[in-house]
Enzyme design. Structure first.
Site, PDB file in Angstrom:
ATOM      1  N   ASP A   1      48.185  -1.170   4.745  1.00 27.88           N
ATOM      2  CA  ASP A   1      48.816  -0.592   5.065  1.00 27.88           C
ATOM      3  C   ASP A   1      49.097   0.826   6.227  1.00 27.88           C
ATOM      4  O   ASP A   1      47.723   0.442   6.887  1.00 27.88           O
ATOM      5  CB  ASP A   1      48.912  -0.119   3.578  1.00 27.88           C
ATOM      6  CG  ASP A   1      48.065   1.022   3.160  1.00 27.88           C
ATOM      7  OD1 ASP A   1      46.964   1.124   4.318  1.00 27.88           O
ATOM      8  OD2 ASP A   1      47.459   1.084   2.505  1.00 27.88           O
TER       9      ASP A   1
ATOM     10  N   ASP B   1      46.269   5.196 -10.981  1.00 24.50           N
ATOM     11  CA  ASP B   1      47.618   4.247 -11.162  1.00 24.50           C
ATOM     12  C   ASP B   1      47.873   3.158 -11.480  1.00 24.50           C
ATOM     13  O   ASP B   1      48.122   2.408 -11.571  1.00 24.50           O
ATOM     14  CB  ASP B   1      48.665   5.272 -10.664  1.00 24.50           C
ATOM     15  CG  ASP B   1      48.753   5.044  -8.719  1.00 24.50           C
ATOM     16  OD1 ASP B   1      47.820   4.362  -8.740  1.00 24.50           O
ATOM     17  OD2 ASP B   1      49.384   5.623  -8.678  1.00 24.50           O
TER      18      ASP B   1
ATOM     19  N   HIS C   1      47.026   1.581  -8.253  1.00 27.34           N
ATOM     20  CA  HIS C   1      47.485   1.305  -7.075  1.00 27.34           C
ATOM     21  C   HIS C   1      46.611   0.608  -6.391  1.00 27.34           C
ATOM     22  O   HIS C   1      45.323   1.635  -6.241  1.00 27.34           O
ATOM     23  CB  HIS C   1      48.382   2.214  -6.100  1.00 27.34           C
ATOM     24  CG  HIS C   1      47.804   2.906  -5.858  1.00 27.34           C
ATOM     25  ND1 HIS C   1      47.370   4.265  -6.030  1.00 27.34           N
ATOM     26  CD2 HIS C   1      47.059   2.486  -4.355  1.00 27.34           C
ATOM     27  CE1 HIS C   1      46.947   5.035  -4.903  1.00 27.34           C
ATOM     28  NE2 HIS C   1      46.567   3.822  -3.807  1.00 27.34           N
TER      29      HIS C   1
END
Lengths: 239, 239, 239, 239
Positions: free
Chosen positions: B66, B129, B131
């Site tokens: 990313d 969360d 991710h």
């Protein structure tokens, strides 16, 4: 995801047989989970001729991935009886190479396959509703391993079970068992094939649409080694 | 799924380094996608010492999965700058072995990796969360390949982007790019590691709970070759 | 052939341990054949600390590749006693993961390994005469599988056997058993390590010289997945 | 070593084609080195029909493993001209998937193949003298990589070279090039096939006899992934 499109059902069936054969010529144990039903009929015709009396295939082990037991009849359920007729009997596969999944051993199916070295390949068909194995919409979820699916799992499950045993109420079972989505994804390679116009829409939806439990096969598009074999009709909505 | 639980952060980091090293000692090209952030800090300390000046690792190629570009600053974005500081610079990895993903080439990322022979291993962290990479709840979906995620993807995305660039409004970008869930699943092996009590709940939920886009990492439990490395605190809700 | 040269014995030993560990972190059965002797002493020190009490290594199975039985003493022969002292006992490896080769079962060794799924890796040392396992010049030939080598195989074999049992005539056996060159070549990966000046000449000869039964290890240079780990002294004649 | 015995030349050829096809249906680059000559004629007939116009085989790359240049004629040498006639032209394989070895690039052949990811499979025939590729007795040795073999390598080499170019003295070259035994052994899988009574003796000698440079193919019996396909005549001395 590799997509193979062939002109017609016969050629698609030949490619499916070739892919299975390609796995089988090995000097080590090879574990294959294979599908019953109507799609593979021609493929098994080819395979029977390639496999029968070939002792050099004594390294190949076969698994079914779901089973619908008959309520009264002893012996194989619907799936294994079908595989037996289409392939095991005509190809004269020794029993020692056949590993039935049934209602008695299903809780141990994932562990057993792991101990046997894992599935080298699982060959799947697909239903117009996006199901594969016994993973129908509303029955199993993506996180499920080999599962028991009861007659109340969906509204029409009793009808489906009745139809699976040929409409004989005396033989309609109250459940079936199936390898779940997570079980199937553990295979080193997944091959799925489909034939005919009636599969065109689901092929597009399952492999080029959203991944959702409503379309069970949609999960398979994430597998690192997935091959889809289609005839032109089944591929007709892709381009 | 193989679960490895180690006593503490140091030992967990050592195992993560060992698994990467185990992939690297090969006589062929090896492609690794590796994670930035705080979890891998100790692991990179170990790796730097094992990899620096070792010409026998010239077969290993590195990818980020990313990137959060700076709005004005030229050169690497947040992820690559972090990887550069933690690993590439101290380990003196030659540029020819580093393959940055950024906002200019992201549309080609999946194709490029496929042409390079695929990822042998992708090393992931996980957020509280659920991710991993830039796959936050509400941004990408399971069927997404490498994707552009805009500042309006979720309600608090602008704040997240601001925080990622250290709170400097002048550098806050309007988007980031990330390999999507389907991209990550194409790797031959996935390794995910987590440390500390604050990860205990999500580890249980992601790998032993339902598979849902609300918990992006939950998809990973279906991968045929997944290893999870935890310290005791991160594993504390499992047993 | 991948050649890894490390500064000294300790670092060479750490790399050997890392390569073994890299194979072991898997979610499937892993079969390792490992070497006794003096070269691996430090490596086993590292391994014991990494492996002891790690239940996540319950997938790893260990094999010895040769055995020199004691004439009178019951139980393990020279090789297994050495492996037991260096590794199995201190690392507390469960007996169910240890698969001894001995004079009673050697005829079945190749078949057994094949049925267990094959060796994922075999770790070898090398003698100054080019031997590995019990494949000394003049004993086995390249085409041999696991073999019985009698005390008259070579002129000095009785002396070698005497020396192997610590010079105790009462324990000198009349033979030993060893996996042969063809057995060893069946492993998916071969790792060979060497330390010290006294190995420098044979390393050059075996891996950069002619392939001949006079230098048994010379065959190994043809294996498709061979790694050689050397310290600088053992590598000193290569460049 | 897996031995496959089929009734006749046609069936043996079908199995060889199936094994190649089995490698080819992949979603990644596949590198095949294939043989010219008379043994594969039928196999290529089958393959042409399975491969022609199949865009889904655009991942498959082809290599020849030896070449006998014409002295004057430009373009392909004897081997590639033969492969072109038997397979590449009738199957309409795009040039970008064909990687000729010739007298100009042979020194780089091993490195090139390594950089391309290695050979997934090499398909070999065998001569009655135990040769495969251009590894004739007295030309190369087991430790040789891709090699230049001159017209004086053996007593009758000039005659062989003359015969290879159809007896035309104007085209008789002074050498040929061939992947050596060590090059061939680097392939992930070796498949060797043979047909007819005239191969029966060498099959027994090469794969069940001593490993010696006098019988070049004898080395292949040590490869960890070797399959031999025979018709009944070629297998007639085995049992």
């Amino acid at each position: 995801m590799k997509i193979i499109i062939e002109e017609n059902y016969e050629k698609m069936s030949r490619v499916a047989a070739n892919i299975l054969l390609g796995k089988m010529y090995q000097n080590r144990r090879v574990n294959l989970a294979i599908t019953a039903g109507s799609t593979p009929v021609k493929m098994y015709e080819y395979l029977v001729s390639d496999v029968k009396n070939k002792s050099y295939f004594d390294n190949v082990h076969y698994y079914n991935f779901d089973e619908i037991p008959f309520k009264q009849k002893k012996g194989y359920g619907v799936t294994m009886a079908n595989l037996d007729n289409l392939f095991f009997k005509p190809a004269e596969i020794p029993e020692s190479q056949i590993h039935p999944l049934d209602e008695k051993n299903y809780k141990n199916q994932d562990k057993r396959i792991e101990q046997d070295g894992g599935l080298d390949l699982i060959l799947l068909g697909i239903g117009a509703d996006g199901h594969y194995c016994g993973n129908l919409p509303g029955t199993t979820k993506f996180e499920d391993l080999t599962s028991y699916v009861g007659e109340n799992a969906t509204e029409n499950m009793k009808d489906i079970l009745l139809s699976e045993v040929g409409g004989d109420e005396n033989e309609r079972p109250e459940f079936y068992v199936t390898m779940g989505p997570k079980s199937v994804m553990q295979a080193k390679e997944i091959v799925l094939f489909a034939t005919g116009k009636k599969k065109a829409a689901i092929i597009k939806q399952a492999f080029f649409g959203p991944i959702t439990n409503d379309v069970p096969a949609s999960l398979l598009q994430t597998h690192p080694n997935l091959t889809i074999i289609l005839d032109q009709e089944a591929a007709s909505e892709l381009y």
